[in-house]
Write a protein that holds these residues in place. Structure first.
Motif: not given
Length: 269
Positions: A151-175
């Motif tokens: 059993f194994y995953l297809a190429k590119g499946e095992w990698q981190a993903k991130s999303k970044r949001l900002r509102t005004g001077a406040v920002w955060a990035e989730a991974t």
């Protein structure tokens, strides 16, 4: 002031005492007796000047472009957080002394989202699909009793993903980062693999390859229902040096696997 109307009375001489002021006046048919009672002191009782503290949390409700103060039915949760309304926006206010309600706040009164709140929203928007799982023998072909089923995953499946949001001077990035792959083999066993598994190379002899995520079936079966899950761990960082962990996310897929016994061919000669 207390008023009492008494008809047909003869005139009486009414005096006053120390407590009440009483007067008599005569009309054409009757007498009007009026009395003003002095206020009496109420018994002393402790009065608390402390009011219960009410706390509220506000969650942004995104409205349709060009519309203002139109109500919750126009809430648009997919609108990007970087798009600041010109005049204000709707918020879902949840207070400790009542039920949630929608309130309109202009930009001067609008509460700012914290970095942690932005991180939680960003984490939910990371696109994590069910895993694409490959096997050896390939799915659709029979596996053999006693031989490793990969059993194994297809190429590119095992990698981190991130999303970044900002509102005004406040920002955060989730991974989100994959942590483990769990295989329910369909015969009551569970296989935990801390990686995507080893890709099988059909161009190399099988005896020269080793799997990091395989299972040997002991009994034949026409269609064992196999389930494969990938668990992702979450972290975040944001403005002001903030950061922390987020709840794990799990995505799963199921598919049938057919296991047969190898038949030996014996010949004489």
């Amino acid at each position: 002031m207390t008023h009492l109307l008494v008809a047909g009375l003869t005139l009486l001489s009414l005096g006053t005492d120390d407590d009440d002021s009483v007067g008599v006046s005569r009309s054409y048919f009757d007498y009007l007796i009026s009395a003003r009672e002095k206020p009496r002191r109420a018994p002393a009782s402790p009065v608390s000047n402390t009011k219960p503290k009410v706390t509220c949390s506000y969650q942004r409700w995104w409205y349709a472009n060009g519309l203002q103060k139109v109500g919750g039915e126009y809430a648009d949760p997919d609108r990007t957080l970087s798009s600041e309304p010109v005049k204000g926006a709707w918020y879902l206010a949840t207070c400790s002394n009542g039920i949630p309600k929608l309130v309109w706040l202009d930009n001067r009164r609008a509460p700012r989202a914290s970095a942690e709140q932005l991180a939680q929203r960003a984490y939910k928007r990371i696109p994590i699909a069910p895993p694409r799982v490959l096997t050896a023998p390939p799915r659709g072909r029979d596996g053999l009793v006693g031989l490793p089923h990969w059993f194994y995953l297809a190429k590119g499946e095992w990698q981190a993903k991130s999303k970044r949001l900002r509102t005004g001077a406040v920002w955060a990035e989730a991974t989100a980062k994959p942590q483990r792959m769990t295989v329910n083999t369909g015969d009551g066993h569970t296989l935990v693999c801390h990686g995507p598994g080893t890709t099988f190379d059909p161009g190399r002899p099988a005896e020269q390859q080793r799997s990091t995520c395989s299972y040997r079936y002991g009994q034949p079966a026409d269609a064992r229902q196999v389930g494969v899950s990938v668990t992702w761990g979450g972290t975040w960082r944001g403005s002001g040096g903030a950061g922390g962990t987020l709840p794990p996310i799990t995505r799963s897929v199921t598919f049938p696997v057919r296991i047969v016994e190898a038949q030996a061919l014996v010949t004489e000669g």
